[in-house]
Design a protein around this motif. Structure first.
Motif, PDB file in Angstrom:
ATOM      1  N   ILE A  15       0.834  -1.200   0.000  1.00 39.78           N
ATOM      2  CA  ILE A  15       0.000   0.000   0.000  1.00 39.78           C
ATOM      3  C   ILE A  15       0.866   1.246   0.000  1.00 39.78           C
ATOM      4  O   ILE A  15       0.626   2.202  -0.741  1.00 39.78           O
ATOM      5  N   ASN A  18       2.671   1.605  -3.479  1.00 40.55           N
ATOM      6  CA  ASN A  18       1.728   2.043  -4.510  1.00 40.55           C
ATOM      7  C   ASN A  18       1.320   3.494  -4.305  1.00 40.55           C
ATOM      8  O   ASN A  18       1.150   4.249  -5.270  1.00 40.55           O
ATOM      9  N   GLY A  19       1.167   3.890  -3.047  1.00 42.58           N
ATOM     10  CA  GLY A  19       0.818   5.280  -2.763  1.00 42.58           C
ATOM     11  C   GLY A  19       1.916   6.243  -3.166  1.00 42.58           C
ATOM     12  O   GLY A  19       1.648   7.318  -3.713  1.00 42.58           O
ATOM     13  N   LYS A  84      -8.674  10.731   1.567  1.00 43.74           N
ATOM     14  CA  LYS A  84      -8.621  10.598   0.114  1.00 43.74           C
ATOM     15  C   LYS A  84      -9.726  11.407  -0.547  1.00 43.74           C
ATOM     16  O   LYS A  84      -9.480  12.142  -1.516  1.00 43.74           O
ATOM     17  N   PRO A 205      -4.042   5.898  -1.760  1.00 44.01           N
ATOM     18  CA  PRO A 205      -4.721   4.990  -0.835  1.00 44.01           C
ATOM     19  C   PRO A 205      -5.531   5.770   0.195  1.00 44.01           C
ATOM     20  O   PRO A 205      -5.243   6.944   0.461  1.00 44.01           O
TER      21      PRO A 205
END
Length: 420
Positions: A15, A18-19, A84, A205
């Motif tokens: 996570i 990817n963030g 987000k 995320p």
């Protein structure tokens, strides 16, 4: 037990990774919008709209003034904890509203162009002020502390590499097309990038949010003011920004109006500053893996002060080489300073109270960043009838001396580690 825990750790790393990739990709359209709408071409567009120097000053001050609203955002994030969605909403509104200023000549009577631009820009940066708290809080949780310095160094280097190319392309577009058409092309580019920027926000995320431990809103607001090390560092940084604002924002004014340097030379000089800043991001980020953020912040200050002191050499040496040196030092110093400020806010603040700490920091330093250039403008105005050297290099050298003194006398104490 170990086999049951391992997949959870791997998931967290995935996570986070990817963030960080999403944040890097999001930075590319963001830098295009920032430089084409708020970079060196902003003044040209405002002059096209018919803005006076006072109105231009107001527009340039809006981002700093808007930062005061971050205190409201820090309260909002306690109620609306989906960071987000908050980033997507407020960050997206900022990009779209700011880009919509390009429509003003098509839908607004000519006599209202500048006034409408000011109010639309105020709305855009009010949204941005709210979005910064959501963004900074999310990034602090998303990027592991042990790689934070290197990651932001690499990210900023990549983004500003594109930024240097964008500056050249934007200048060529404006030079090779009639004035309104050139700005229209820039705004079309920014409109596309704004949409890409909003889409990139969806790739972030949605990490769990740690709310404030303070149930009483008033106690939550005063927490940053009771945190002595944070407050001392914040007040010192605000003083530094106020003082450097007396001179550094006026470098272009001095070169253009007083030294009569051509636009071509100024574009190359500015490019040298951006390249130096871009290259320094990775170096400062790597150093941040070995040295503390506060220590490195202090190290950036002699570079910034020296860039002001070197203006004195323009009286005894060829101006162009000296100006290149001044701006290269300024790029290295401010590149590290700005990057380390972000790391300071996300790394040296309590996690549960971080949104309010972020808001107070940017509110105080934003006001200082507004007051400095306003006072600087008044200084240059009131010294208009003094000998030319006073405004050409006298003010800058004086500010440089003051910056050296406050760094030596106050800087180490204000940025000292483990303060009681």
């Amino acid at each position: 037990m170990q086999q049951a825990v391992q997949p959870v750790r791997q998931k967290k790393r995935s996570i986070s990774r990817n963030g960080m990739i999403a944040a890097t990709m999001e930075g590319f359209p963001a830098i295009i919008v920032m430089l084409l709408l708020g970079g060196p071409y902003l003044t040209g567009f405002l002059l096209y709209l018919g803005a006076s120097s006072t109105q231009i000053g107001i527009v340039l001050a809006i981002p700093n003034l808007a930062n005061v609203l971050q205190i409201l955002s820090a309260i909002l994030i306690q109620k609306f904890q989906n960071r987000k969605i908050g980033l997507l909403l407020f960050g997206g509104m900022h990009r779209i509203i700011w880009t919509s200023t390009g429509l003003i000549p098509f839908f607004v009577p000519h006599e209202w162009w500048v006034v409408v631009y000011i109010f639309v820009t105020m709305a855009a940066f009010a949204s941005n002020a709210f979005g910064i708290v959501f963004y900074t809080s999310l990034m602090a949780d998303m990027v592991p502390a042990k790689v934070r310095g290197r990651y932001f160094g690499l990210r900023n280097s990549l983004i500003w590499a594109l930024g240097c190319v964008v500056l050249v392309i934007g200048g060529q577009i404006l030079d090779r097309t009639p004035e309104p058409t050139g700005f229209h092309i820039l705004y079309v580019i920014c409109a596309v990038c704004s949409v890409l920027n909003v889409l990139a926000f969806t790739r972030y995320p949605n990490l769990p949010f740690a709310p404030s431990e303070q149930q009483d809103m008033r106690r939550m607001i005063v927490q940053p003011f009771l945190h002595r090390p944070f407050l001392k560092a914040t007040l010192f940084i605000a003083l530094w920004l106020l003082l450097q604002g007396l001179s550094i924002p006026f470098y272009n004014y001095v070169m253009l109006d007083l030294m009569q340097i051509s636009y071509s030379w100024i574009s190359f000089i500015t490019m040298s500053q951006n390249v130096a800043m871009m290259a320094s991001y990775y170096v400062w980020g790597t150093l941040n893996m070995r040295f503390s953020t506060r220590t490195l912040l202090f190290w950036t200050m002699p570079l910034i002060a020296t860039s002001s002191l070197l203006w004195g050499l323009t009286s005894v040496a060829s101006a162009i080489p000296v100006l290149f040196l001044i701006h290269i030092l300024l790029g290295i110093g401010t590149g590290g300073f700005n990057q380390l400020l972000f790391n300071f806010v996300v790394g040296d603040t309590p996690k549960s109270e971080r949104p309010m700490f972020i808001a107070v920091f940017y509110g105080i330093t934003g006001l200082a960043g507004f007051i400095g250039p306003v006072l600087g403008g008044l200084v240059y105005k009131h010294l208009a009838y003094t000998p030319a050297w006073v405004r050409t290099f006298g003010i800058a050298v004086t500010v440089g001396i003051v910056l050296v003194l406050i760094a030596a006398l106050l800087g180490r104490r204000a940025l000292r580690e483990n303060q009681g």
